[in-house]
Design a protein around this motif. Structure first.
Motif, PDB file in Angstrom:
ATOM      1  N   PHE A 128       0.841  -1.192   0.000  1.00 13.54           N
ATOM      2  CA  PHE A 128       0.000   0.000   0.000  1.00 13.54           C
ATOM      3  C   PHE A 128       0.882   1.251   0.000  1.00 13.54           C
ATOM      4  O   PHE A 128       1.946   1.271   0.604  1.00 13.54           O
ATOM      5  N   ARG A 129       0.410   2.300  -0.641  1.00 11.01           N
ATOM      6  CA  ARG A 129       1.090   3.595  -0.573  1.00 11.01           C
ATOM      7  C   ARG A 129       0.184   4.586   0.145  1.00 11.01           C
ATOM      8  O   ARG A 129      -1.033   4.404   0.231  1.00 11.01           O
ATOM      9  N   VAL A 130       0.785   5.656   0.648  1.00 13.39           N
ATOM     10  CA  VAL A 130       0.047   6.665   1.407  1.00 13.39           C
ATOM     11  C   VAL A 130      -0.505   7.722   0.454  1.00 13.39           C
ATOM     12  O   VAL A 130       0.224   8.255  -0.383  1.00 13.39           O
ATOM     13  N   ALA A 131      -1.802   8.024   0.594  1.00 10.11           N
ATOM     14  CA  ALA A 131      -2.443   9.091  -0.178  1.00 10.11           C
ATOM     15  C   ALA A 131      -2.985  10.131   0.792  1.00 10.11           C
ATOM     16  O   ALA A 131      -3.418   9.798   1.897  1.00 10.11           O
ATOM     17  N   GLU A 132      -2.960  11.400   0.388  1.00 12.57           N
ATOM     18  CA  GLU A 132      -3.412  12.487   1.255  1.00 12.57           C
ATOM     19  C   GLU A 132      -4.370  13.397   0.505  1.00 12.57           C
ATOM     20  O   GLU A 132      -4.390  13.430  -0.734  1.00 12.57           O
ATOM     21  N   GLY A 133      -5.156  14.153   1.272  1.00 10.57           N
ATOM     22  CA  GLY A 133      -6.098  15.092   0.693  1.00 10.57           C
ATOM     23  C   GLY A 133      -6.369  16.231   1.649  1.00 10.57           C
ATOM     24  O   GLY A 133      -5.898  16.229   2.795  1.00 10.57           O
ATOM     25  N   PRO A 134      -7.148  17.248   1.239  1.00 14.10           N
ATOM     26  CA  PRO A 134      -7.394  18.428   2.081  1.00 14.10           C
ATOM     27  C   PRO A 134      -8.322  18.131   3.250  1.00 14.10           C
ATOM     28  O   PRO A 134      -9.191  17.260   3.157  1.00 14.10           O
ATOM     29  N   ASP A 135      -8.153  18.875   4.341  1.00 14.27           N
ATOM     30  CA  ASP A 135      -9.052  18.743   5.493  1.00 14.27           C
ATOM     31  C   ASP A 135     -10.398  19.406   5.214  1.00 14.27           C
ATOM     32  O   ASP A 135     -11.419  19.006   5.779  1.00 14.27           O
ATOM     33  N   ILE A 136     -10.401  20.458   4.394  1.00 12.82           N
ATOM     34  CA  ILE A 136     -11.642  21.151   4.029  1.00 12.82           C
ATOM     35  C   ILE A 136     -12.158  20.558   2.726  1.00 12.82           C
ATOM     36  O   ILE A 136     -11.458  20.558   1.717  1.00 12.82           O
ATOM     37  N   GLU A 137     -13.379  20.040   2.769  1.00  7.28           N
ATOM     38  CA  GLU A 137     -13.922  19.313   1.625  1.00  7.28           C
ATOM     39  C   GLU A 137     -15.263  19.886   1.175  1.00  7.28           C
ATOM     40  O   GLU A 137     -15.854  20.743   1.845  1.00  7.28           O
ATOM     41  N   THR A 138     -15.735  19.389   0.045  1.00  4.27           N
ATOM     42  CA  THR A 138     -17.054  19.752  -0.471  1.00  4.27           C
ATOM     43  C   THR A 138     -18.068  18.669  -0.104  1.00  4.27           C
ATOM     44  O   THR A 138     -17.703  17.537   0.221  1.00  4.27           O
ATOM     45  N   ASP A 139     -19.339  19.030  -0.157  1.00  3.88           N
ATOM     46  CA  ASP A 139     -20.411  18.056   0.052  1.00  3.88           C
ATOM     47  C   ASP A 139     -20.277  16.887  -0.912  1.00  3.88           C
ATOM     48  O   ASP A 139     -20.490  15.727  -0.556  1.00  3.88           O
ATOM     49  N   GLU A 140     -19.899  17.210  -2.146  1.00  2.00           N
ATOM     50  CA  GLU A 140     -19.824  16.172  -3.176  1.00  2.00           C
ATOM     51  C   GLU A 140     -18.780  15.123  -2.825  1.00  2.00           C
ATOM     52  O   GLU A 140     -19.048  13.917  -2.890  1.00  2.00           O
ATOM     53  N   PRO A 192      -5.029  -0.705 -11.320  1.00  2.00           N
ATOM     54  CA  PRO A 192      -5.235  -1.111  -9.924  1.00  2.00           C
ATOM     55  C   PRO A 192      -4.759  -0.062  -8.930  1.00  2.00           C
ATOM     56  O   PRO A 192      -3.768   0.620  -9.157  1.00  2.00           O
ATOM     57  N   LEU A 193      -5.502   0.054  -7.797  1.00  4.04           N
ATOM     58  CA  LEU A 193      -5.198   1.008  -6.737  1.00  4.04           C
ATOM     59  C   LEU A 193      -5.028   0.250  -5.420  1.00  4.04           C
ATOM     60  O   LEU A 193      -5.788  -0.675  -5.122  1.00  4.04           O
ATOM     61  N   ARG A 194      -4.057   0.679  -4.658  1.00  2.00           N
ATOM     62  CA  ARG A 194      -3.852   0.092  -3.331  1.00  2.00           C
ATOM     63  C   ARG A 194      -3.263   1.183  -2.453  1.00  2.00           C
ATOM     64  O   ARG A 194      -2.065   1.445  -2.477  1.00  2.00           O
ATOM     65  N   ILE A 195      -4.122   1.852  -1.666  1.00  2.79           N
ATOM     66  CA  ILE A 195      -3.693   3.014  -0.887  1.00  2.79           C
ATOM     67  C   ILE A 195      -4.209   2.926   0.545  1.00  2.79           C
ATOM     68  O   ILE A 195      -5.186   2.227   0.829  1.00  2.79           O
ATOM     69  N   ILE A 196      -3.539   3.669   1.433  1.00  2.00           N
ATOM     70  CA  ILE A 196      -4.109   4.000   2.729  1.00  2.00           C
ATOM     71  C   ILE A 196      -4.154   5.515   2.818  1.00  2.00           C
ATOM     72  O   ILE A 196      -3.308   6.212   2.244  1.00  2.00           O
ATOM     73  N   VAL A 217      -7.342   6.262   9.708  1.00  2.00           N
ATOM     74  CA  VAL A 217      -6.663   5.762   8.520  1.00  2.00           C
ATOM     75  C   VAL A 217      -7.632   4.838   7.791  1.00  2.00           C
ATOM     76  O   VAL A 217      -8.281   3.988   8.403  1.00  2.00           O
ATOM     77  N   GLU A 218      -7.770   5.060   6.510  1.00  2.00           N
ATOM     78  CA  GLU A 218      -8.642   4.226   5.687  1.00  2.00           C
ATOM     79  C   GLU A 218      -7.802   3.559   4.607  1.00  2.00           C
ATOM     80  O   GLU A 218      -6.764   4.078   4.192  1.00  2.00           O
ATOM     81  N   GLY A 219      -8.264   2.399   4.170  1.00  2.00           N
ATOM     82  CA  GLY A 219      -7.578   1.670   3.117  1.00  2.00           C
ATOM     83  C   GLY A 219      -8.499   1.414   1.939  1.00  2.00           C
ATOM     84  O   GLY A 219      -9.719   1.307   2.109  1.00  2.00           O
ATOM     85  N   LEU A 220      -7.927   1.328   0.768  1.00  2.00           N
ATOM     86  CA  LEU A 220      -8.708   1.083  -0.452  1.00  2.00           C
ATOM     87  C   LEU A 220      -7.903   0.228  -1.402  1.00  2.00           C
ATOM     88  O   LEU A 220      -6.721   0.489  -1.641  1.00  2.00           O
ATOM     89  N   VAL A 221      -8.560  -0.808  -1.933  1.00  2.00           N
ATOM     90  CA  VAL A 221      -7.978  -1.636  -2.990  1.00  2.00           C
ATOM     91  C   VAL A 221      -9.011  -1.751  -4.107  1.00  2.00           C
ATOM     92  O   VAL A 221     -10.162  -2.115  -3.860  1.00  2.00           O
ATOM     93  N   ILE A 222      -8.613  -1.405  -5.314  1.00  2.00           N
ATOM     94  CA  ILE A 222      -9.489  -1.514  -6.485  1.00  2.00           C
ATOM     95  C   ILE A 222      -8.731  -2.227  -7.595  1.00  2.00           C
ATOM     96  O   ILE A 222      -7.627  -1.812  -7.971  1.00  2.00           O
ATOM     97  N   ASP A 223      -9.290  -3.308  -8.102  1.00  2.00           N
ATOM     98  CA  ASP A 223      -8.763  -3.955  -9.307  1.00  2.00           C
ATOM     99  C   ASP A 223      -9.870  -4.832  -9.890  1.00  2.00           C
ATOM    100  O   ASP A 223     -11.038  -4.660  -9.549  1.00  2.00           O
ATOM    101  N   GLU A 224      -9.517  -5.756 -10.748  1.00  2.00           N
ATOM    102  CA  GLU A 224     -10.529  -6.553 -11.437  1.00  2.00           C
ATOM    103  C   GLU A 224     -10.844  -7.875 -10.732  1.00  2.00           C
ATOM    104  O   GLU A 224     -11.833  -8.532 -11.061  1.00  2.00           O
ATOM    105  N   LYS A 225     -10.022  -8.276  -9.752  1.00  2.00           N
ATOM    106  CA  LYS A 225     -10.199  -9.607  -9.168  1.00  2.00           C
ATOM    107  C   LYS A 225     -10.292  -9.617  -7.638  1.00  2.00           C
ATOM    108  O   LYS A 225     -10.405 -10.673  -7.037  1.00  2.00           O
TER     109      LYS A 225
END
Length: 355
Positions: A128-140, A192-196, A217-225
């Motif tokens: 897994f790799r680390v992904a980050e984003g803003p603390d202030i978000e939109t409703d969407e 494919p995605l594999r992040i925390i 901390v949240e984790g996400l894995v996306i692929d076909e299988k």
């Protein structure tokens, strides 16, 4: 007057040369150049002198003042050298003694920061790799794309920190989870995605086990299988590594989250923290809901994946026996010195996470 000044100079120089230590020298300095010193008082006589004598007298007194200052500096340097020589004769340094720890050992890493490093180390080992984003978000990003309906309780003011509405009626908010980081990743990158996604999150809640700001901390894995078996294995391996045990009992209870289907709550046997016979709820997880994939531009007929989320503060309390969450944010140095970690205790799977 000239004879008096020469006599004064001789007396002061003799006193300076006769000073046996720095304290005695300082007393001579004050008596000569202090506010009420003998040289300073001479300047007060300027006003009583005829105008034609003032300039000469002033220059003579300043010259005397300069000579006395120079003599004081030279004697001070001599006395300091003598004092140092005396110290060197009597003091000894044992070079075989261990080095004093100093400020590096006095500093402490906050338990939550330490646990974050432990979690990153474990999941990095799984790819897994680390992904980050803003603390202030939109409703969407925080709600809509996560398949959270408009009437969901989490979207109410009593549960979420909203900013003032914009002219078009939309409102920014402090993110209630790090799930928007998953959304941003799925929107901007192809599987494919594999992040925390670790970070601060905010909710209107405050008591012994809840604070308005906490860490997740949240984790996400996306692929076909990817399937449910992969999710269970990842969580099981994470719990064994984090609690540093060879085996851990786990149970998955059916639950409901708008962004996963099926959804589950995960409990672990409290044997992992030395309390046999009990179950501890530690996280929520599930397979990513098809609607979430569609909202991010991914075809749910082709891609699938799983997601999970866990509170870092909760993990910290469980692993290190910290009873009150509020102390995490109190700034109490005594508390930090007790529960904190050495700055050199870098967690590694090889050397031990909590060594």
């Amino acid at each position: 007057m000239s004879q008096d000044l020469n006599k004064l100079e001789g007396e002061l120089v003799a006193e300076i040369d006769g000073a046996k230590d720095l304290a005695a020298l300082d007393a001579v300095r004050v008596s000569a150049l202090g506010k009420k010193g003998r040289v300073s008082e001479l300047m007060s006589k300027l006003g009583s002198l005829p105008p034609e004598e003032r300039k000469t007298f002033g220059q003579t007194v300043n010259t005397l003042k300069g000579k006395i200052s120079t003599a004081l500096d030279e004697r001070k340097a001599t006395l300091e050298t003598a004092a140092l020589d005396e110290r060197l004769k009597t003091e000894r340094a044992d070079v075989t003694l261990p080095v004093r720890p100093g400020s590096v050992a006095d500093g402490r890493i906050h338990p939550v920061s330490q646990v974050l490093d432990e979690v990153i180390e474990i999941f990095a080992d799984m790819g897994f790799r680390v992904a980050e984003g803003p603390d202030i978000e939109t409703d969407e990003m925080n709600f809509d794309k996560l398949n959270i309906p408009a009437d969901h309780p989490a979207r109410q003011d009593h549960d979420t920190f909203y900013f003032s509405p914009k002219p078009d009626g939309s409102r920014l908010l402090l993110r209630t989870h790090t799930s928007p980081v998953q959304i941003r990743t799925m929107v901007s990158q192809k599987p494919p995605l594999r992040i925390i996604a670790p970070g601060r999150v905010y909710r209107c809640d405050s008591d012994q086990t809840h604070t308005p700001m906490f860490h997740q901390v949240e984790g996400l894995v996306i692929d076909e299988k990817t399937h449910m078996g992969h999710l269970k294995w990842v969580l099981q391996e994470f719990c064994k590594a984090f609690f540093e045990v060879d085996e851990v009992k786990m149970r998955f209870r059916a639950s409901h989250f708008p962004f996963t289907e099926p959804s589950m709550e995960v409990d672990i046997g409290a044997e992992a923290i030395g309390k046999p016979g009990q179950w501890l709820e530690i996280l929520g997880c599930g397979m990513v809901h098809p609607n979430v994939l569609r909202n991010c531009g991914l075809d749910p007929e082709k891609y699938q994946g799983f997601a999970f989320g866990v509170g870092l503060d909760r993990l910290t309390m469980l692993k290190y026996g910290i009873p009150d969450l509020r102390a995490f944010f109190s700034g109490d140095l005594t508390w930090l010195s007790h529960y904190g970690f050495s700055t050199l205790d870098v967690p590694t799977l090889g050397g031990g996470l909590s060594a």
